[in-house]
Structure formats: C-alpha cells, structure tokens
Design an enzyme around this catalytic site. Sequence first.
Site, PDB file in Angstrom:
ATOM      1  N   SER A 328     -61.513 107.568 -19.757  1.00  0.00           N
ATOM      2  CA  SER A 328     -60.992 108.445 -20.074  1.00  0.00           C
ATOM      3  C   SER A 328     -60.751 109.089 -21.387  1.00  0.00           C
ATOM      4  O   SER A 328     -60.438 110.116 -21.557  1.00  0.00           O
ATOM      5  CB  SER A 328     -60.935 109.404 -18.729  1.00  0.00           C
ATOM      6  OG  SER A 328     -61.344 109.442 -17.147  1.00  0.00           O
ATOM      7  N   ASP A 352     -70.089 121.790 -11.064  1.00  0.00           N
ATOM      8  CA  ASP A 352     -69.411 120.445 -10.877  1.00  0.00           C
ATOM      9  C   ASP A 352     -69.654 120.245  -9.622  1.00  0.00           C
ATOM     10  O   ASP A 352     -69.115 120.456  -8.658  1.00  0.00           O
ATOM     11  CB  ASP A 352     -68.743 119.747 -11.298  1.00  0.00           C
ATOM     12  CG  ASP A 352     -68.687 118.747 -10.983  1.00  0.00           C
ATOM     13  OD1 ASP A 352     -69.492 118.058 -10.405  1.00  0.00           O
ATOM     14  OD2 ASP A 352     -67.726 118.488 -11.974  1.00  0.00           O
TER      15      ASP A 352
END
Length: 702
Positions: A328, A352
Amino acid sequence: MFEFKQTGQQQKQRFRLRAWVAAVFALACFGVLVARLWHLQVDRYEGLAARADRNRIAVVPIPPRRGEIVDRNGEVLARNYRAYTLEVVPAMAGPLDELFKSLQGLVPVTPADERRFRRRVSESSRYASVMLRNNLTEAEASGFAAHSFLYPGVSLKARWVREYPQGASAGHVVGYIGRISETDVEMLEEEDRLGNYRGTEVIGKKGLEKTWESVLHGRTGLEEVEVTATGRPMRTLRRIDPVPGSKLVLSLDMGLQRVAEEAFGNRRGALVAIEPATGDVLAFVSQPSFDPNLFVDGIDVDNWKLLNESPDHPLINRPLYGTYPIGSTYKPFVALAALELGKRRAGDRFYDPGFYEFGGQRFRNAGSAVYGMTDMTRALVVSSDTYFYSLGPEIGVNALHDFMKPFGFGQLTGIDLEGERRGILPSTDWKRAAYKSREQQRWYAGETISVAVGQGYNSFTLLQLAQATSVLANDGVYMKPHLVRGVLASGSVQVEPTVSEPSYKVPLKQANVDIIKKALVEVVNSGTARRAFAGAPYQAAGKTGTAQVYSLRGGQYRASQIDERLRDHALFMSFAPADKPTIAIALIVENGGWGASVAAPLARKVFDYWLARDGKGGANDVPGAAPPGDMQGEPGPDEDASDHAVIEEDADAPPEIAPAPAMGNTPPPTTDTDRAPPAPATKPRVPPVVKAAGSAAGNIAP
C-alpha cells in the site's frame, strides 16, 4: 770453432725473433684491453653507470595513508593507526620450519600465522617480502629489533592499519578493505593505476571503501636508498613523500543511524532516510549488519561461516540489493498518477462495497471490509483496496509505468554504492522481454489490478521507495541520493560537494501534489498510522503498507499458523514536517506483520530523534507500538490489512482475463529486469533476500 760461432749467432737471432713476436703479441693484447676499456668507460659509460646505480640504489615505494571516513558531524567511521609487522623474504630466510621455531621466544607465531604465510608465499615470488605476523606489540617489536641481526631475510616494518570504530553500525555503507587479489591487479592494469599501488597490500572491497577507492587511496611516494651487495640499506639519497588519501565527509548522521538500527532490534529489514532538499542520505540501515573489522586482514573461517551461512543473510545490503513488492505504500503515487493523467478527480466519490469485480472475478478488501462512498483522500486514509483496484484498468499499466519512472521506481538511482539492483517496474514491453513463450508474454488486464495496489509484478528496492518519497515531499524535484556529502583533499580546508544541483523536476501540478500530501497527513492523524504518531510534537505525513510474501490463493491470512519467514512484510513511507519536509523515510521490517503496528512506530522513533532531539516519545512509548522482536499477527480494527485481498473466481469467467497466478496478490519473482524471471509463483515463496553475496568470500584467511 767457426761452426760453434755460427750456431750461437742463429740462436740469438731466433731469440730476438721470439722476443719481438712476444712483444708484439703483448702489445696487441694490451691494445685490445685498452680498446675494451675505452668502449666500456667512454662509449657505454652512461648506460653502464645507470645500471651500476640501480644495483647500488634501491627504489622503495612508500604507501600513502588511506583517507578517513567521517559522518556529517565529524564522527569517525574509518581511520588508520600505525602497527608493526614482521615480514620475511623466503629465499633469504633459510628453512621456514627452523625460522618459525627460533622466532617463538621473540615473536610468537601461531599455526594460523604459519598457514597464512605459506599460502601467501605460494601466491607470490620467493624473493618478495611476505608478512608473517601483524599487529606486533611494543615488547615484541623491540625484542626482535634487538636480535634482528640473527635473522637474515626477516625485517620489522611499520604500516598503516585500517580500523572501523563504529563496528557493525553502518557496516554496509562503509564496507571494508582486503588484500589485493589477482582480479584487482588485472583491474588496476586495465585502468593504468597499478603503478600507484606499488607497496600497497590492500584495496577497497565493499561499500564506500570500494566505490571511492581512487579518492581514499592517495598517491604512493618513493625513497631511493643506497644499499650494500646484501641489500642492507646504507643511506637515503632521495625521497618523495606520499600524498595521503582524501577524507570523505558523509551525509549520514551516526546518531540517527544508531537510533534506527536499535529500533529494529533483532528484526530483519531496511531503512533509508533522505533529506529531500539536498538528496543527502541521513540514515542507511540494513539489518542485520556485520563488523567490517573482521575483513581487514582476512576473515577467519569460523566467522566467515557465521556470516555466510546465517539464515538472516547479514552480508546482503538490503536497501540496495533486496527487492520487494511494496504494498500500500505504492498507493499515494497511483493516486497522484490518476490526478495528473485526468483519470479521476480527488472529490469523485466511488462506492466501495468491499470488493471490485472484474471479468467475473472479485477482488476483496481485507476482511471484506465495506467503506461505502469513498473519495481519494478517504481511500488513502483507510487504505481501500477496492478504490485502487478500480484505478488500475482506468490508468493502464503502460501509463502507470511511464508516470512512475521519473520518481525512480524500477530505475537505478545512481547512489555512490556498487551493487544497486534495478527491480521491476512492469509494463507490456517489460513482460515481452522478460518471458519467452507467447502466452507468458501476453499482458492480461487483470494483472494491472494487482499492480495498482503495489503487488503483482512490482518489485522495488527500499532505496527506490525512499527516493520516490523524497521526490514527492520535494514537490517533484529530483535530487540524486548520495552518501558522500563532500570530499576534503589532503591539506585542504574546503570540502568539495558531490551533489549541488537537482537532476531534474518531475512535471506535476502543485494542486495535485498538495491533495496527496494532505491525504498522507490524514493517514497519520486519523488513519492507519494515527496510534504510532499520537502526541508527536511535529506533523508527519505517511502511508503504511503490508506486502505478501506468498500467495493466499483464496485463503485467509493467519500469521500464527504459518512459518515466521513466510509472514507479511511491514512497510512505511513518510516525511516530516509535512509543510516543509526535512526528512523522508522508507522502511521495511521483513516478515514483521502489519505496517501500522510494526513499521510506523519504528519510523516514529527515527522522527523523534531527528525532529524533537529529546530522546523521548520513541516507538516503544507510543500506544499500540510493537516492542522489538514482537512479530505482529492478525491486524486490529485500525490497522492496514489492505494487502490481503481475497479473490472470488467465477467459473464462467472468460479466458482472456488474467490467469489465476497473476490475478491475486501473488508477488512476482524478485529478480532484475536484466534477465527473464520464472513464471509467477503458484506455491509459497521464500522472501526476496535468499542468498548472501558470494563476492565477499574472496577475503577469507584459513
């Protein structure tokens, strides 16, 4: 009577004839001798006189004192001291066994010394001076000097000995010296530098000692000495003093270096800290490290085995040589690419649902977390995989490659250390060059999805991540990273800087850079890194990351149920202060677990030293921080578990979507782009650092 008289007259004539012949012969011989003397003394005077002088005059090289290495504050990392050595010319010393026995009372010679001496004799001429013992004590040196007349061919000499007072601290940066090998001699001959190494026994082998060898070595001097027929010196006729090597002033801060190394404890990993405005490398940590002092006179077999056979691979320079998927920590750069390329605006809200569906397959958030309506800032703060999965196909792998390249990903940074690896910044061209079969050369759309979250084929060094973080903190200005801040020549007081101007500027819109920076500030204030930086007297910006070591293949990650060396890597990239960064950091804790609970607290400790300078508020004082050696297992509710996405495959998925091994979080082979790697792993894979650097073995003493 008359006959007798005639006979006497004939004898006198014969005698006179013989006398004349003898006289002429003698004169002829003297004539030849005079002619020869004239030829030698007059005609060939200059050449023969020079040869006679050479027989009478010995030219002795004087090795220069090697330059020191100091940090930015003047703390010494490498220096020299004078020591006595006992050297032997085997052809003049007689039987070696008897010599060793007779020396025991004056200078003890161990079996290891004998073996080393015999090996060196076999590698050189019997008429060369070979070291038998080094680092003699004052008592041993004075004792031998008083009895030296008993030992023809044995001499006591003084030499400069290299010492590394910091020990293992910054060992990979400084490197070490070792005896000049045949390979080194060939290299010096090719570079026309061999003449400057007459009388020198050592040369830089690793680290800065090797990279800056020509600067550190200096210039060899010489001494013309009148000697007797046996080679004993009588008087010095002429002397040219050697020029000492230049001093290297590093950008490292050894206080910061030690704080970072201590923060790792007994864990494996790497950390690079850079000053964005200058490119100065402030800390360069590779854990575990090694003590360069072991290599100065040849490392012994036991210590070599401990280093070379250790499963922790202490000889590997991890920031420079180890390549990793960075998880990430890649997302801020992907988000910036989306802004710069006009693929998505920061305020665009994206739903999401906990997964991203593409080609009949589902790429899930860790733990199937659902974040609902998410914009770019929130996606970075909570580390939403789904948001960045969706960016992959929109941007495309080639556009992503071209955007990331100027930041230094997948490129050689040009730092002043040898052995830097390029890593892998994937693209369709790269894949065609890396694989042989047409099927493997094909780039599948699903592979871009994994690349967008820092997994897939991505494989970068920690130095590249630190440099990219520094460029981002510096608003796109690329300063070449360097460890040597300047060179101080012998007799000079002016330090010559090595890097003073930017290499280039990445064309970025400041508004877009500010959006990413503000999002990274929120990661520290309210996101995955908030617990590590609670109460910090400065404002940092950063991003946590967790990178997989092997493919889950649809399974669920349970750290406690797998081998420690197959657990996830913990990463963190950050810079501070957020408004005017003076330090940018990238770090990895191998198999450490979660970036938020392991890597971020370690960075906090480094920032506290550099920015607060009060020695308080370290990582172990922060709520939620992991103590050294504590491997974190499953993530807590606030931690970054984004890299453990689960893929649900649809049995009816079309075949043109990426095949299973490339679709999930399976990391690619961590090899250089110079050669084609094997197919993506389909079974548990060892960490990227798997073997020690064999070149160090060339300095082993039996």
